[in-house]
Design a protein around this motif. Structure first.
Motif, PDB file in Angstrom:
ATOM      1  N   GLN A 190      29.716   6.699   5.663  1.00  0.00           N
ATOM      2  CA  GLN A 190      29.264   7.653   4.728  1.00  0.00           C
ATOM      3  C   GLN A 190      30.195   7.988   3.768  1.00  0.00           C
ATOM      4  N   ILE A 191      31.737   7.999   4.091  1.00  0.00           N
ATOM      5  CA  ILE A 191      32.687   8.091   3.410  1.00  0.00           C
ATOM      6  C   ILE A 191      32.908   7.280   2.023  1.00  0.00           C
ATOM      7  N   LEU A 192      32.548   6.272   2.214  1.00  0.00           N
ATOM      8  CA  LEU A 192      32.517   5.052   1.348  1.00  0.00           C
ATOM      9  C   LEU A 192      31.308   5.298   0.320  1.00  0.00           C
ATOM     10  N   ALA A 193      30.130   5.660   0.954  1.00  0.00           N
ATOM     11  CA  ALA A 193      28.975   6.045   0.085  1.00  0.00           C
ATOM     12  C   ALA A 193      29.300   7.035  -0.886  1.00  0.00           C
ATOM     13  N   ARG A 194      29.738   8.187  -0.135  1.00  0.00           N
ATOM     14  CA  ARG A 194      29.447   9.540  -0.913  1.00  0.00           C
ATOM     15  C   ARG A 194      30.760   9.716  -1.897  1.00  0.00           C
ATOM     16  N   GLY A 227      44.503   3.675  -2.462  1.00  0.00           N
ATOM     17  CA  GLY A 227      44.991   4.055  -1.023  1.00  0.00           C
ATOM     18  C   GLY A 227      44.075   4.777  -0.156  1.00  0.00           C
ATOM     19  N   ASP A 228      43.280   5.505  -0.642  1.00  0.00           N
ATOM     20  CA  ASP A 228      42.124   6.148   0.144  1.00  0.00           C
ATOM     21  C   ASP A 228      40.936   5.086   0.592  1.00  0.00           C
ATOM     22  N   LEU A 229      40.720   4.041  -0.333  1.00  0.00           N
ATOM     23  CA  LEU A 229      39.988   2.955   0.313  1.00  0.00           C
ATOM     24  C   LEU A 229      40.354   2.184   1.339  1.00  0.00           C
ATOM     25  N   ARG A 230      41.818   2.114   1.169  1.00  0.00           N
ATOM     26  CA  ARG A 230      42.562   1.121   2.050  1.00  0.00           C
ATOM     27  C   ARG A 230      42.652   2.088   3.531  1.00  0.00           C
ATOM     28  N   ALA A 231      42.648   3.157   3.456  1.00  0.00           N
ATOM     29  CA  ALA A 231      42.837   4.125   4.907  1.00  0.00           C
ATOM     30  C   ALA A 231      41.342   3.746   5.279  1.00  0.00           C
ATOM     31  N   VAL A 232      40.336   3.924   4.731  1.00  0.00           N
ATOM     32  CA  VAL A 232      39.047   4.019   5.580  1.00  0.00           C
ATOM     33  C   VAL A 232      38.766   2.369   5.985  1.00  0.00           C
ATOM     34  N   VAL A 233      39.079   1.528   5.438  1.00  0.00           N
ATOM     35  CA  VAL A 233      38.943   0.111   5.646  1.00  0.00           C
ATOM     36  C   VAL A 233      39.894  -0.037   6.894  1.00  0.00           C
ATOM     37  N   ALA A 234      40.901   0.460   6.949  1.00  0.00           N
ATOM     38  CA  ALA A 234      41.901   0.332   7.938  1.00  0.00           C
ATOM     39  C   ALA A 234      41.467   0.859   9.372  1.00  0.00           C
ATOM     40  N   ILE A 235      40.746   2.178   9.149  1.00  0.00           N
ATOM     41  CA  ILE A 235      40.327   2.772  10.238  1.00  0.00           C
ATOM     42  C   ILE A 235      38.969   2.050  10.703  1.00  0.00           C
ATOM     43  N   MET A 236      38.178   1.425   9.918  1.00  0.00           N
ATOM     44  CA  MET A 236      36.877   0.833  10.455  1.00  0.00           C
ATOM     45  C   MET A 236      37.514  -0.360  11.404  1.00  0.00           C
ATOM     46  N   ARG A 280      19.812  -0.273  -6.807  1.00  0.00           N
ATOM     47  CA  ARG A 280      20.479  -0.283  -7.984  1.00  0.00           C
ATOM     48  C   ARG A 280      19.819  -0.126  -9.173  1.00  0.00           C
ATOM     49  N   ILE A 281      19.951   0.798 -10.020  1.00  0.00           N
ATOM     50  CA  ILE A 281      19.204   1.101 -11.154  1.00  0.00           C
ATOM     51  C   ILE A 281      19.761   0.265 -12.416  1.00  0.00           C
ATOM     52  N   ASP A 282      20.897   0.370 -12.070  1.00  0.00           N
ATOM     53  CA  ASP A 282      21.691  -0.213 -13.690  1.00  0.00           C
ATOM     54  C   ASP A 282      21.762  -1.735 -13.234  1.00  0.00           C
ATOM     55  N   GLY A 283      20.841  -2.388 -13.964  1.00  0.00           N
ATOM     56  CA  GLY A 283      20.696  -3.874 -13.976  1.00  0.00           C
ATOM     57  C   GLY A 283      22.164  -4.772 -14.296  1.00  0.00           C
ATOM     58  N   LEU A 326      34.247  -3.232  -3.055  1.00  0.00           N
ATOM     59  CA  LEU A 326      34.242  -1.654  -2.726  1.00  0.00           C
ATOM     60  C   LEU A 326      34.844  -0.853  -4.035  1.00  0.00           C
ATOM     61  N   ALA A 327      35.812  -1.298  -4.295  1.00  0.00           N
ATOM     62  CA  ALA A 327      36.657  -0.470  -5.358  1.00  0.00           C
ATOM     63  C   ALA A 327      36.146  -0.433  -6.668  1.00  0.00           C
ATOM     64  N   ARG A 328      35.772  -1.617  -7.107  1.00  0.00           N
ATOM     65  CA  ARG A 328      35.189  -1.943  -8.466  1.00  0.00           C
ATOM     66  C   ARG A 328      33.530  -1.444  -8.526  1.00  0.00           C
ATOM     67  N   ARG A 329      32.856  -1.887  -7.546  1.00  0.00           N
ATOM     68  CA  ARG A 329      31.213  -1.712  -7.916  1.00  0.00           C
ATOM     69  C   ARG A 329      30.638  -0.521  -7.181  1.00  0.00           C
ATOM     70  N   GLN A 330      31.611   0.142  -6.246  1.00  0.00           N
ATOM     71  CA  GLN A 330      31.047   1.007  -5.403  1.00  0.00           C
ATOM     72  C   GLN A 330      29.644   1.112  -4.969  1.00  0.00           C
ATOM     73  N   PRO A 331      29.383   0.071  -4.283  1.00  0.00           N
ATOM     74  CA  PRO A 331      27.949  -0.234  -3.838  1.00  0.00           C
ATOM     75  C   PRO A 331      27.440   0.779  -3.067  1.00  0.00           C
ATOM     76  N   ALA A 332      26.010   1.269  -2.949  1.00  0.00           N
ATOM     77  CA  ALA A 332      25.469   2.264  -2.221  1.00  0.00           C
ATOM     78  C   ALA A 332      24.534   1.600  -1.252  1.00  0.00           C
ATOM     79  N   ALA A 333      24.038   2.280  -0.267  1.00  0.00           N
ATOM     80  CA  ALA A 333      23.041   1.992   0.658  1.00  0.00           C
ATOM     81  C   ALA A 333      23.227   0.509   1.105  1.00  0.00           C
ATOM     82  N   GLY A 334      21.973  -0.402   0.796  1.00  0.00           N
ATOM     83  CA  GLY A 334      21.984  -1.413   1.384  1.00  0.00           C
ATOM     84  C   GLY A 334      23.218  -2.679   0.990  1.00  0.00           C
TER      85      GLY A 334
END
Lengths: 242, 242
Positions: free
Chosen positions: A74-78, A84-93, B5-8, B76-84
């Motif tokens: 959820q935190i990744l999605a929202r 470093g924040d991304l790294r923290a979430v990934v490390a915890i997972m 995703r909506i942005d082609g 994850l960092a560059r594309r910030q994917p959502a949902a599926g």
């Protein structure tokens, strides 16, 4: 934790959510430490009720894994954390998977405790070796969690290096068990079960070491997986302190 | 893969990057399947050169894990994917950990193959049991990868359910080994090592089952961890087909 973010509002919410996840991980870590301690105590003392308590509590550990994992997704999605924040979430997972597997090993020990509790003969000398390896693994788990709680890479390194003594305790149990089996083939089934307990403790040490590696990754941004002790030490200690 | 995703433009880049990651995961899966097959063959035939080849190739599996993991974090960092899309990245990050652990178990088998290759006595009947469990685990690994390649939850379910026969093959090996040890205590060391091989194969089955669970999560969005076979089957089959 979120030095890379410029939007104070998002950052504050992210930090609050991360604090929740970090404290859930620590609670999960404390639970698996308790489970390991109880399982070993139940095994050494032949305490069936305690062993059954460990077995039944494993479900809670599995639930915690799914809950924390879900919060992380959820935190990744929202919040779409970066750096470093991304790294923290990934490390915890990743770390919660290892904690869950420590829970599995504690359950495995508890099941063997139930199976062996009724046996006529007790191997006092052998149980002494399990007390030794048990005290080492509990100390390692406590130090692993402390390093994570304090986000301290040096403490994580020190905890990771404790795995070595657990491995050598396990090797000693294995050698000893071979001798017991040869001396007394009637008790082979029992001694094989005791060997599985040693193996489970050795695996717990490996998983705790993984948690230490993820802590180092989280704090220092260094990927230290698949390194031996010397490499790990050199990498962590060569970095400037934060 | 990226229906949400909506942005082609972003979506296309994401899809291209994901295709690369998926094909890397499949290559890693094929490598660990080969490693498992070679390790078992080396163990059964006493082929030291092949076993050493397996041991040396494990480094490549560890590297692949780190590379794919790194790509996932970048995406994850560059594309910030959502949902599926996010689910797909997370599932892959988890699945490669299990593939890496399958590689570790193959290396473990190969090390025992080296240790036992010089032994005077061969246990032909026992090796027959390893051929059986070996053929089951290789079939499961192949089906696991096929399900992932085709993003097919039903195939992933069928592959996950194969783990049961591996568990019962392993139980048979364990019972048989206890008998061998009692009959011939002089060979206890050897038989304990053979038991470790059985255990390693049983663990490979568990890890393959995890990969199947992540495939189901990726395709259907269902978290099916910590479920037994009946629950798993009920959950997967109750969902509308995609």
């Amino acid at each position: 934790m979120s030095t890379q973010r410029i939007d104070g509002h998002i950052s504050q919410r992210f930090d609050e959510e991360m604090e929740g996840i970090v404290s859930d991980l620590l609670a999960m870590g404390e639970l698996v430490t308790e489970q390991t301690e109880s399982a070993l105590f139940a095994f050494i003392r032949g305490d069936v009720a305690l062993a059954q308590d460990v077995i039944s509590k494993d479900t809670r550990i599995n639930e915690l894994e799914l809950e924390i994992d879900d919060h992380c997704i959820q935190i990744l999605a929202r919040r779409q954390p970066a750096a470093g924040d991304l790294r923290a979430v990934v490390a915890i997972m990743k770390a919660i998977k290892d904690l869950e597997r420590i829970g599995d090993q504690a359950k495995r020990i508890a099941r063997i405790a139930v199976k062996l509790a009724d046996a006529d003969e007790r191997y006092q000398k052998q149980y002494g070796e399990f007390e030794l390896i048990g005290s080492h693994v509990i100390s390692m788990l406590q130090n692993t969690l402390q390093a994570f709680r304090e986000m301290d890479a040096d403490k994580a390194l020190a905890a990771a290096l404790q795995d070595k003594s657990i491995d050598s305790d396990y090797e000693a149990i294995l050698r000893q068990n071979m001798t017991y089996m040869m001396e007394d083939p009637r008790n082979i089934t029992r001694i094989v079960e005791m060997t599985w307990v040693g193996r489970a403790i050795e695996r717990i040490g490996d998983h705790a070491r993984n948690v230490c590696e993820y802590t180092i990754y989280l704090v220092q941004g260094l990927d230290v997986r698949h390194k031996d002790d010397d490499q790990l030490q050199a990498i962590v200690q060569s970095r400037p302190k934060r």
